[in-house]
Design a protein around this motif. Structure first.
Motif, PDB file in Angstrom:
ATOM      1  N   LYS A   1      61.176  34.312 -13.894  1.00  0.00           N
ATOM      2  CA  LYS A   1      61.407  35.125 -12.701  1.00  0.00           C
ATOM      3  C   LYS A   1      60.737  36.479 -12.880  1.00  0.00           C
ATOM      4  O   LYS A   1      60.688  37.033 -13.980  1.00  0.00           O
TER       5      LYS A   1
ATOM      6  N   THR B   1      64.013  41.855  -5.166  1.00  0.00           N
ATOM      7  CA  THR B   1      64.241  40.419  -5.001  1.00  0.00           C
ATOM      8  C   THR B   1      63.660  39.638  -6.171  1.00  0.00           C
ATOM      9  O   THR B   1      62.480  39.796  -6.490  1.00  0.00           O
ATOM     10  N   PRO B   2      64.465  38.788  -6.823  1.00  0.00           N
ATOM     11  CA  PRO B   2      63.922  37.952  -7.896  1.00  0.00           C
ATOM     12  C   PRO B   2      63.093  36.799  -7.315  1.00  0.00           C
ATOM     13  O   PRO B   2      63.533  36.118  -6.383  1.00  0.00           O
TER      14      PRO B   2
ATOM     15  N   ARG C   1      60.376  33.789  -1.130  1.00  0.00           N
ATOM     16  CA  ARG C   1      61.707  34.361  -0.936  1.00  0.00           C
ATOM     17  C   ARG C   1      62.492  33.571   0.118  1.00  0.00           C
ATOM     18  O   ARG C   1      61.945  33.126   1.125  1.00  0.00           O
TER      19      ARG C   1
ATOM     20  N   ASP D   1      64.847  28.738  -6.072  1.00  0.00           N
ATOM     21  CA  ASP D   1      65.507  29.604  -7.046  1.00  0.00           C
ATOM     22  C   ASP D   1      65.239  31.091  -6.834  1.00  0.00           C
ATOM     23  O   ASP D   1      65.718  31.921  -7.606  1.00  0.00           O
ATOM     24  N   SER D   2      64.463  31.428  -5.817  1.00  0.00           N
ATOM     25  CA  SER D   2      64.187  32.834  -5.535  1.00  0.00           C
ATOM     26  C   SER D   2      65.285  33.441  -4.675  1.00  0.00           C
ATOM     27  O   SER D   2      66.014  32.735  -3.974  1.00  0.00           O
ATOM     28  N   GLY D   3      65.382  34.754  -4.718  1.00  0.00           N
ATOM     29  CA  GLY D   3      66.358  35.452  -3.890  1.00  0.00           C
ATOM     30  C   GLY D   3      65.785  35.822  -2.541  1.00  0.00           C
ATOM     31  O   GLY D   3      64.714  35.356  -2.142  1.00  0.00           O
ATOM     32  N   ASP D   4      66.496  36.673  -1.831  1.00  0.00           N
ATOM     33  CA  ASP D   4      66.050  37.163  -0.531  1.00  0.00           C
ATOM     34  C   ASP D   4      66.738  38.492  -0.276  1.00  0.00           C
ATOM     35  O   ASP D   4      67.846  38.738  -0.769  1.00  0.00           O
ATOM     36  N   THR D   5      66.072  39.347   0.465  1.00  0.00           N
ATOM     37  CA  THR D   5      66.628  40.664   0.766  1.00  0.00           C
ATOM     38  C   THR D   5      66.291  41.013   2.209  1.00  0.00           C
ATOM     39  O   THR D   5      65.120  40.957   2.604  1.00  0.00           O
TER      40      THR D   5
ATOM     41  N   ASP E   1      55.734  40.307  -3.068  1.00  0.00           N
ATOM     42  CA  ASP E   1      56.095  39.209  -3.967  1.00  0.00           C
ATOM     43  C   ASP E   1      54.848  38.699  -4.687  1.00  0.00           C
ATOM     44  O   ASP E   1      54.875  38.451  -5.905  1.00  0.00           O
TER      45      ASP E   1
END
Length: 266
Positions: free
Chosen positions: A4, A11-12, A56, A60-64, A75
């Motif tokens: 990551k 955001t990861p 995103r 497995d990725s995040g979101d903001t 990203d």
């Protein structure tokens, strides 16, 4: 995804690197995760360090919130930084719009390749995009995710019987899970027309590819992208459709990214 990196807004972003060569970041289109492009990454891994990732809001990725296309460009910037500070980019379908925007934004990119970015060449395509945007926004606002996926599949030309089959498949819950990101791809496509002015500012070679068995309008769009970029080139891949065979595409990308004197940086 086994690694990551953290994007500018915190955001990861989950990613994997396939191979140890010069970095090439692979960007999927709507309803895709990093796993979608893993076969292409494997086909490129002998020559390149092919990076796949979950955009995103997916996998497995995040979101903001709030979303902006610039966040997805950031990203890609984070992935380039994690890959050594410079990379080539490849994007398929609406992912192509994103990598072209990343290159136009001045990221440390050496080359860009795109496959069938579905821009419209004629004004009527802009009207279709506006209607789709309005309906998609309405459905996602009501959390009608299944209907949003169906709307997208209809726009993409999927026959009704195939959509009905997809709704009954084991993959449908995963498709509904990432349905909100359809708005992200739609935003990346802008007004739906070929962004000629933006492409004119891309200062690196652009390779635009379309399938010989795809609809003519996709080939027209691919040619228009190449013509609008200062260092653009176009190629038809015989017998291929929008669901391109990674084994057929990989040799073209290998040749383009590996050309002497213009190698991909790391």
């Amino acid at each position: 995804m086994d690694k990551k990196t953290i994007s500018r807004d915190g955001t990861p972003i989950a990613y994997e690197r396939h191979g140890d060569g010069p970095a090439v970041v692979l960007v999927g289109g709507a309803m895709c995760t990093g796993a979608t492009l893993a076969p292409l990454a494997a086909a490129l891994s002998d020559r390149f360090g092919a990076v796949t990732y979950d955009r995103r809001g997916r996998g497995d990725s995040g979101d903001t919130a709030p979303f902006a296309v610039a966040r997805e460009v950031e990203d890609i910037a984070a992935l380039i930084d994690a890959s050594g500070g410079s990379a080539a980019l490849y994007g398929i379908s609406s992912g192509g719009a994103l990598v072209l925007e990343a290159a136009a934004s001045g990221l440390p990119v050496s080359k860009v390749a795109v496959y069938e970015t579905p821009f419209a060449v004629h004004e009527g395509g802009g009207k279709e995009r506006r209607e789709y945007t309005e309906r998609l926004t309405e459905l996602l606002g009501q959390d009608r995710r299944g209907n949003a996926v169906e709307l997208f599949m209809t726009l993409a030309g999927t026959p009704p019987e195939m959509i009905a089959g997809a709704r009954q498949s084991s993959a449908w819950p995963d498709m509904e899970a990432i349905a909100p990101t359809l708005a992200y791809d739609n935003a990346a496509m802008g007004d739906g027309l070929v962004p000629r002015d933006r492409l004119a500012s891309v200062a690196v070679p652009v390779f635009s590819v379309a399938g010989g068995a795809s609809p003519e309008w996709l080939r027209e769009a691919a040619r228009a992208i190449a013509e609008a970029a200062p260092e653009g080139s176009y190629r038809t891949l015989d017998g291929q459709t929008h669901m391109v065979d990674p084994q057929a595409l990989a040799p073209l990308l290998t040749e383009f990214f590996g050309e002497a004197g213009q190698g991909t940086g790391r």
